[in-house]
Design a protein around this motif. Structure first.
Motif, PDB file in Angstrom:
ATOM      1  N   LEU A 116       0.834  -1.200   0.000  1.00  0.00           N
ATOM      2  CA  LEU A 116       0.000   0.000   0.000  1.00  0.00           C
ATOM      3  C   LEU A 116       0.869   1.250   0.000  1.00  0.00           C
ATOM      4  O   LEU A 116       0.593   2.223  -0.724  1.00  0.00           O
ATOM      5  N   GLY A 117       1.931   1.228   0.810  1.00  0.00           N
ATOM      6  CA  GLY A 117       2.851   2.367   0.842  1.00  0.00           C
ATOM      7  C   GLY A 117       3.503   2.607  -0.502  1.00  0.00           C
ATOM      8  O   GLY A 117       3.630   3.763  -0.957  1.00  0.00           O
ATOM      9  N   LEU A 118       3.918   1.532  -1.160  1.00  0.00           N
ATOM     10  CA  LEU A 118       4.529   1.651  -2.489  1.00  0.00           C
ATOM     11  C   LEU A 118       3.557   2.252  -3.493  1.00  0.00           C
ATOM     12  O   LEU A 118       3.916   3.127  -4.293  1.00  0.00           O
ATOM     13  N   ARG A 119       2.322   1.779  -3.450  1.00  0.00           N
ATOM     14  CA  ARG A 119       1.307   2.262  -4.396  1.00  0.00           C
ATOM     15  C   ARG A 119       1.055   3.760  -4.188  1.00  0.00           C
ATOM     16  O   ARG A 119       0.941   4.535  -5.148  1.00  0.00           O
ATOM     17  N   LEU A 120       0.972   4.158  -2.930  1.00  0.00           N
ATOM     18  CA  LEU A 120       0.738   5.568  -2.618  1.00  0.00           C
ATOM     19  C   LEU A 120       1.948   6.425  -2.997  1.00  0.00           C
ATOM     20  O   LEU A 120       1.806   7.553  -3.485  1.00  0.00           O
ATOM     21  N   LYS A 121       3.141   5.872  -2.792  1.00  0.00           N
ATOM     22  CA  LYS A 121       4.359   6.602  -3.153  1.00  0.00           C
ATOM     23  C   LYS A 121       4.420   6.842  -4.662  1.00  0.00           C
ATOM     24  O   LYS A 121       4.797   7.924  -5.117  1.00  0.00           O
ATOM     25  N   GLN A 122       4.034   5.836  -5.428  1.00  0.00           N
ATOM     26  CA  GLN A 122       4.080   5.962  -6.884  1.00  0.00           C
ATOM     27  C   GLN A 122       3.152   7.057  -7.395  1.00  0.00           C
ATOM     28  O   GLN A 122       3.412   7.667  -8.435  1.00  0.00           O
ATOM     29  N   SER A 123       2.080   7.305  -6.625  1.00  0.00           N
ATOM     30  CA  SER A 123       1.162   8.371  -7.031  1.00  0.00           C
ATOM     31  C   SER A 123       1.549   9.717  -6.416  1.00  0.00           C
ATOM     32  O   SER A 123       0.836  10.712  -6.592  1.00  0.00           O
ATOM     33  N   GLY A 124       2.679   9.746  -5.668  1.00  0.00           N
ATOM     34  CA  GLY A 124       3.159  10.990  -5.072  1.00  0.00           C
ATOM     35  C   GLY A 124       2.504  11.340  -3.752  1.00  0.00           C
ATOM     36  O   GLY A 124       2.716  12.436  -3.208  1.00  0.00           O
ATOM     37  N   ASN A 125       1.724  10.421  -3.187  1.00  0.00           N
ATOM     38  CA  ASN A 125       1.027  10.680  -1.926  1.00  0.00           C
ATOM     39  C   ASN A 125       1.903  10.234  -0.753  1.00  0.00           C
ATOM     40  O   ASN A 125       1.648   9.217  -0.098  1.00  0.00           O
ATOM     41  N   PHE A 126       2.951  11.018  -0.478  1.00  0.00           N
ATOM     42  CA  PHE A 126       3.891  10.660   0.581  1.00  0.00           C
ATOM     43  C   PHE A 126       3.269  10.797   1.970  1.00  0.00           C
ATOM     44  O   PHE A 126       3.680  10.112   2.904  1.00  0.00           O
ATOM     45  N   ALA A 127       2.288  11.666   2.098  1.00  0.00           N
ATOM     46  CA  ALA A 127       1.649  11.868   3.406  1.00  0.00           C
ATOM     47  C   ALA A 127       1.017  10.580   3.918  1.00  0.00           C
ATOM     48  O   ALA A 127       1.003  10.319   5.127  1.00  0.00           O
ATOM     49  N   LEU A 166      11.286   7.790   2.508  1.00  0.00           N
ATOM     50  CA  LEU A 166      11.652   9.031   3.214  1.00  0.00           C
ATOM     51  C   LEU A 166      12.566   9.888   2.342  1.00  0.00           C
ATOM     52  O   LEU A 166      12.398  11.123   2.277  1.00  0.00           O
ATOM     53  N   ALA A 167      13.532   9.253   1.679  1.00  0.00           N
ATOM     54  CA  ALA A 167      14.449  10.012   0.825  1.00  0.00           C
ATOM     55  C   ALA A 167      13.702  10.697  -0.313  1.00  0.00           C
ATOM     56  O   ALA A 167      13.931  11.885  -0.603  1.00  0.00           O
ATOM     57  N   GLN A 168      12.794   9.968  -0.952  1.00  0.00           N
ATOM     58  CA  GLN A 168      12.063  10.539  -2.084  1.00  0.00           C
ATOM     59  C   GLN A 168      11.072  11.612  -1.654  1.00  0.00           C
ATOM     60  O   GLN A 168      10.689  12.461  -2.448  1.00  0.00           O
ATOM     61  N   SER A 169      10.664  11.562  -0.374  1.00  0.00           N
ATOM     62  CA  SER A 169       9.749  12.593   0.122  1.00  0.00           C
ATOM     63  C   SER A 169      10.476  13.880   0.486  1.00  0.00           C
ATOM     64  O   SER A 169       9.841  14.900   0.754  1.00  0.00           O
ATOM     65  N   GLY A 170      11.819  13.815   0.526  1.00  0.00           N
ATOM     66  CA  GLY A 170      12.610  14.985   0.889  1.00  0.00           C
ATOM     67  C   GLY A 170      13.171  14.942   2.294  1.00  0.00           C
ATOM     68  O   GLY A 170      13.937  15.834   2.689  1.00  0.00           O
ATOM     69  N   ASP A 171      12.840  13.927   3.053  1.00  0.00           N
ATOM     70  CA  ASP A 171      13.347  13.804   4.424  1.00  0.00           C
ATOM     71  C   ASP A 171      14.657  13.029   4.389  1.00  0.00           C
ATOM     72  O   ASP A 171      14.730  11.849   4.752  1.00  0.00           O
TER      73      ASP A 171
END
Length: 461
Positions: free
Chosen positions: A362-373, A414-419
């Motif tokens: 689920l986290g991967l799927r959300l990350k792919q759509s840019g929904n890091f929150a 975290l890295a891709q989100s900017g953290d």
């Protein structure tokens, strides 16, 4: 003497009643909200009762057999994932061994007649399989081989006996699984199991338990053939498993064991279709599995059925590439919620791997759509669940792998989100944990591979 015999018979009847009560009352208590303390008390009281009677069992063979069967049932409950494993696997092992000890004399051989022999053989199989669950891989094969030798001797000393033959077939099947690190060694062992059980089914075609045992043997042989000879060769065994279990469910539509194992048979055959690049077969058999699992999962207290349904939903979401993204995410969220319910309700670990994988996916799927929150909390939960599971089985390499995999994914998210700092902290923690896994029994090759992947994750940060 007559009065003493009457007294001993009454004690034996009490043990048999206690065994039935443990099964029936415990099953009822599983459905009561907040019933966990009472369930623990029931097991504790039963254990005390059995321990006291065992001390005085002496030469009363009927009492010893009854006590051994009660210990066997108690161990089943302690080891059952749907029962929250009250007492844990260690408690189950202690119960199984206590039952076995009541039945044997001399060099680990039962001395309580045919009924005692069957109970003893059953307990040896349970002890052997529990060794595998507890990652004590070296302990299972010699124990199972000894039990097989005893069963073979018993079979040779009398005319064909259905019950002893069935135990032989089941023990060979257990030994095949215990030899899995060397699949080529398992192959002739499972062939023996298939031969024994096939002969029994030909002689007793209406016996559902024998047909179920044969379906298990076909599944095991299918797994071995798949890995040794390839998927096409394994297809026939998995098809036979499906055929047998469909017949069993048709004849016994409310039997939860037959229904659940039919679901697993559909999944196995669907996976064969995937390896043969037959997407229609995959979808068809997963759809069949979902149909059965969904009905059973309607009972929210049937934690195994709910967990299986959650697992199937995750897999169907992953393979349904043409569905709208919102629909896929909704299916994945539903699956995770179901699995959370199972793990939390029973405080159990059986579905923890699947739950962790669900949050990771689920986290991967959300990350792919840019929904890091939303992606980051799901990735963190994937790590948390994996760590909790590893706490139960600290030396289990697949559990270590799940922790390391989810931590790497959290690092990259975290890295891709900017953290970047958060990602660096996770990467450093991951490297420390991999290095510490040496002291937990991880193999050098596993540690080397995991360290390389951890450093790659650090490099990407």
């Amino acid at each position: 003497i007559a009065a003493r015999q009457v007294a001993e018979d009454r004690v034996t009847q009490m043990v048999n009643l206690s065994d039935r009560a443990l099964s029936e009352v415990y099953a009822l208590m599983e459905r009561l909200a907040g019933g966990m303390p009472a369930r623990r008390e029931l097991i504790t009281t039963t254990l005390d009762f059995l321990e006291k009677l065992s001390k005085d069992a002496g030469s009363n063979s009927h009492l010893r057999v009854a006590l051994a069967k009660a210990y066997s049932r108690l161990g089943d409950i302690q080891a059952d994932p749907s029962s929250a494993r009250i007492g844990g696997l260690d408690g189950a092992m202690k119960s199984y061994r206590a039952g076995s000890g009541l039945l044997q004399a001399g060099p680990q051989r039962p001395d309580t007649g045919k009924e005692g022999l069957l109970a003893w053989l059953d307990l040896q199989e349970k002890i052997g399989m529990l060794h595998l669950q507890m990652a004590q891989l070296a302990s299972a094969p010699p124990l199972l081989r000894h039990a097989i030798a005893v069963a073979e001797q018993a079979a040779a000393s009398q005319a064909f006996d259905k019950d002893i033959a069935r135990r032989r077939g089941s023990l060979y099947l257990a030994l095949s699984k215990a030899l899995h690190p060397e699949l080529a060694e398992s192959r002739p062992v499972v062939e023996t199991s298939v031969d024994i059980l096939s002969a029994l089914v030909r002689q007793y075609p209406s016996d559902p338990d024998l047909r179920y045992d044969l379906s298990r043997a076909y599944t095991e042989r299918g797994y071995l053939v798949l890995n040794l000879l390839g998927v096409e060769a394994a297809r026939q065994d998995y098809a036979k498993t499906v055929e047998l279990r469909e017949q069993l469910v048709k004849e016994h539509p409310t039997d939860t064991l037959y229904r659940r194992t039919l679901v697993l048979a559909y999944v196995h055959f669907g996976n064969v279709g995937e390896k043969l690049n037959q997407p229609d077969v995959v979808r068809s058999y997963y759809k069949k599995a979902l149909a059965v699992a969904e009905v059973d999962a309607a009972d929210s207290q049937n934690l195994v059925a709910v967990g299986d349904y959650g697992f199937l939903l995750l897999n169907t979401a992953a393979m349904d590439e043409h569905a709208p993204e919102a629909e896929i995410l909704a299916t994945m969220r539903k699956a995770v919620a179901l699995l959370e319910h199972v793990v939390a309700a029973a405080n159990q670990t059986t579905y923890a791997h699947t739950l962790s994988y669900g949050y990771e996916s689920l986290g991967l799927r959300l990350k792919q759509s840019g929904n890091f929150a939303e992606a980051i909390p799901n990735s963190r939960r994937a790590v948390s669940v994996a760590e909790t599971h590893l706490g139960f089985f600290p030396g289990d390499q697949p559990s270590m792998d799940r922790v390391f995999t989810t931590t790497r994914e959290l690092t990259l998210t975290l890295a891709q989100s900017g953290d970047r700092q958060g990602a660096l902290d996770q990467a450093a923690a991951l490297i420390r944990r991999v290095e510490q896994s040496k002291d937990r029994g991880a193999t050098p090759g596993f540690v080397e591979t995991q360290l390389a992947m951890a450093h790659l994750a650090l490099a990407e940060v």
